[in-house]
Design an enzyme around this catalytic site. Structure first.
Site, short mmCIF file in Angstrom:
data_model
loop_
_atom_site.label_atom_id
_atom_site.label_comp_id
_atom_site.label_asym_id
_atom_site.label_seq_id
_atom_site.Cartn_x
_atom_site.Cartn_y
_atom_site.Cartn_z
N HIS A 8 0.85 -1.19 0.00
CA HIS A 8 0.00 0.00 0.00
C HIS A 8 0.88 1.24 0.00
O HIS A 8 1.95 1.24 0.60
CB HIS A 8 -0.91 0.01 1.24
CG HIS A 8 -2.08 0.91 1.07
ND1 HIS A 8 -2.04 2.25 1.38
CD2 HIS A 8 -3.32 0.66 0.58
CE1 HIS A 8 -3.21 2.78 1.09
NE2 HIS A 8 -4.00 1.85 0.60
N ASP A 57 -7.82 -5.63 -0.16
CA ASP A 57 -8.27 -6.54 -1.22
C ASP A 57 -7.84 -7.99 -1.01
O ASP A 57 -8.21 -8.86 -1.79
CB ASP A 57 -7.73 -6.04 -2.58
CG ASP A 57 -8.31 -4.69 -2.93
OD1 ASP A 57 -9.53 -4.53 -2.75
OD2 ASP A 57 -7.55 -3.81 -3.35
N1 COA Z 1 4.22 -7.57 -4.29
C1 COA Z 1 5.57 -7.55 -4.43
N2 COA Z 1 6.29 -6.42 -4.37
C2 COA Z 1 5.64 -5.28 -4.14
C3 COA Z 1 4.24 -5.23 -3.95
C4 COA Z 1 3.54 -6.45 -4.04
N3 COA Z 1 2.21 -6.47 -3.92
N4 COA Z 1 3.86 -3.97 -3.74
C5 COA Z 1 4.97 -3.21 -3.79
N5 COA Z 1 6.04 -4.02 -4.04
C6 COA Z 1 7.44 -3.58 -4.19
C7 COA Z 1 7.60 -3.01 -5.60
O1 COA Z 1 7.96 -4.01 -6.52
C8 COA Z 1 8.67 -1.99 -5.38
O2 COA Z 1 9.91 -2.66 -5.32
P1 COA Z 1 11.25 -1.98 -5.88
O3 COA Z 1 11.47 -0.80 -4.98
O4 COA Z 1 12.26 -3.06 -5.73
O5 COA Z 1 10.96 -1.58 -7.30
C9 COA Z 1 8.37 -1.43 -3.99
O6 COA Z 1 7.67 -2.48 -3.31
C10 COA Z 1 7.51 -0.19 -4.02
O7 COA Z 1 6.34 -0.49 -4.76
P2 COA Z 1 5.51 0.56 -5.60
O8 COA Z 1 4.58 -0.15 -6.53
O9 COA Z 1 6.46 1.54 -6.22
O10 COA Z 1 4.72 1.27 -4.43
P3 COA Z 1 3.51 2.26 -4.59
O11 COA Z 1 3.36 2.95 -3.31
O12 COA Z 1 3.67 3.08 -5.82
O13 COA Z 1 2.28 1.29 -4.90
C11 COA Z 1 0.61 -0.31 -4.64
C12 COA Z 1 1.39 0.81 -3.98
C13 COA Z 1 -0.65 -0.62 -3.83
C14 COA Z 1 0.15 0.12 -6.04
C15 COA Z 1 1.51 -1.57 -4.75
O14 COA Z 1 1.86 -2.03 -3.46
C16 COA Z 1 0.86 -2.68 -5.54
O15 COA Z 1 0.93 -2.67 -6.78
N6 COA Z 1 0.21 -3.68 -4.86
C17 COA Z 1 -0.48 -4.75 -5.55
C18 COA Z 1 -1.83 -4.26 -6.07
C19 COA Z 1 -2.83 -4.09 -4.97
O16 COA Z 1 -3.02 -4.95 -4.12
N7 COA Z 1 -3.52 -2.94 -5.01
C20 COA Z 1 -4.56 -2.61 -4.05
C21 COA Z 1 -4.14 -1.49 -3.17
S1 COA Z 1 -5.31 -1.21 -1.89
#
Ligand code: COA
Length: 406
Positions: A289, A343
């Protein structure tokens, strides 16, 4: 600086690719004001909800989410979000009666639904029908406080009716009319199945709707406020928000989680699946998140709900797989602040209640609409049109070359 990565996939010549992406990447490295994803940027002042991501706390108007899940109903929570305080008994009765009287969807919208392709995703259909509310209630909703409230009641009341009609249409079934004698969640289940739900099913959905009703300036609520800031009506604003909610990084994740659990198939296969996903740097849906660095309080609350439902209706293998993935992720991803979000568990609960996965994300929408309209009203009370800046990374003063000389 890498310039070649996107070129192959876009089929661009190297020279064009370098001009488009090479310049962009180099300048990104030197730009200081740009914050990717607006992470940490304060883009609104709000009294609607509050998230403490370090301590895993979510409050609606100052009330902890766990307290509301235990004691409140979706209707009472929606009133709280919209009016800023809990209703007195008579106020709640009046609000519920208003929602009940707005449940009926206009025939024009039901006719539209009957013409939708059956195989389309219900999120696309719901976004379309909410936008169409702007056609059947023209030039209303943005004007004054009273008008905004009527439109808000209408939206909260009609989203479930539209979604149930969409769900039934996708299976070739006629819509079922709403009933005034049922509460919000029970009425939705009635309109989906044509059966009055068991109390446990109605209360489970009611609590799930409370837990999804508001979450500060997430992508879809921000979308709603941006559209509202142009003085667009609430139907356009909520329709745009629903478009934003559908993406797999946002509300669409709940459907993706279920696909993942089904793909894993058995708790004994979770470890191998998880290790492979981590090795391939795959994002695991339902984890992580932007704001929470601990387990999402809604995931705890949904798990409590799941355990109550499974105790009554029998557990499911999918829930066991989810718990196994959570354990594995706690060791591997927990140190990076990646834990289950809202979720992660919701789908296993919905599935046990006989709700199809394709409806998981639109059910999120019928809950979150309460938050959207609260933010809409708040935005309109002290509005300034959103118009942020950008770092321009392109070229200047490009000479125009006639088409046959390029
Ligand atoms: N599984 C594995 N790795 C994850 C992850 C996950 N669900 N969520 C984040 N990471 C890792 C990313 O790969 C990234 O790694 P890096 O620094 O080595 O590149 C790091 O954590 C930061 O992730 P990022 O996507 O840049 O964080 P964000 O704050 O922009 O995004 C979300 C937040 C929610 C979009 C992200 O955690 C995600 O895509 N989660 C899965 C989708 C999901 O469940 N969404 C519902 C949210 S309520």
């Amino acid at each position: 600086m890498s310039t070649s990565a996107p070129c192959g996939s876009l089929g661009l010549p190297q020279s064009d690719c370098t001009r488009l992406f090479g310049v962009l990447k180099m300048e990104q490295a030197t730009s200081s004001a740009f914050v990717p994803g607006l992470a940490g940027v304060v883009a609104a002042q709000s009294r609607v909800g509050h998230v403490d991501g370090e301590n895993g706390i979510l409050e609606y108007r100052g009330y902890r989410i766990e307290t509301l899940a235990e004691n409140s109903t979706f209707e009472e929570t929606a009133y709280l979000l919209l009016y800023g305080r809990l209703p007195k008994r008579a106020e709640l009765a009046e609000f519920k009666s208003s929602l009940q009287s707005h449940r009926q969807v206009k025939p024009e919208i039901l006719r539209m639904i009957a013409d939708f392709p059956r195989e389309g995703h219900p999120m696309a259909a719901l976004q379309t029908t909410v936008a169409a509310m702007g056609l059947v209630y023209p030039r209303t909703g943005a004007g004054d406080f009273q008008e905004r409230m009527i439109a808000s009641h209408r939206l909260i009341a009609q989203l479930p009716t539209m979604l149930a009609a969409i769900a039934r249409h996708s299976k070739g079934q006629e819509p079922i009319a709403p009933r005034k004698d049922l509460d919000h969640a029970a009425n939705f289940l009635w309109m989906i199945n044509g059966e009055v739900p068991a109390p446990i099913a109605a209360r489970t959905l009611d609590v799930a709707l409370i837990l999804h009703a508001e979450h500060t300036l997430n992508a879809s609520t921000f979308t709603c406020r941006v559209v509202a800031s142009t003085l667009a009506d609430p139907y356009a604003s909520v329709s745009a928000a629903i478009g934003s909610l559908g993406g797999p990084l946002h509300g669409g994740a709940n459907e993706e989680v279920l696909k993942m659990l089904e793909e894993i198939g058995d708790p004994s296969k979770a470890k191998a699946w998880f290790e492979d996903a981590v090795a391939k740097k795959k994002k695991i849906m339902g984890l992580g998140h932007r704001v929470y660095k601990v387990k999402d309080p809604r995931a705890y609350a949904l798990q409590t709900l799941a355990e109550r439902v499974f105790a009554e209706l029998g557990s499911t293998k999918l829930y066991d797989i989810a718990k196994e993935i959570e354990k594995l992720a706690a060791d591997k991803l927990g140190p990076r602040g990646i834990y289950p979000n809202v979720d992660f568990f919701s789908g296993t609960v919905y599935l046990k209640m006989g709700i199809e996965p394709i409806l998981f994300t639109p059910i999120f929408a019928i809950a979150r609409v309460a938050g959207y309209v609260a933010h809409y009203v708040e935005q309109m009370e002290d509005n300034k049109i959103y118009r942020p800046s950008q770092d321009y990374l392109g070229v200047h003063d490009t000479p125009y070359v006639p088409i046959d000389q390029r």
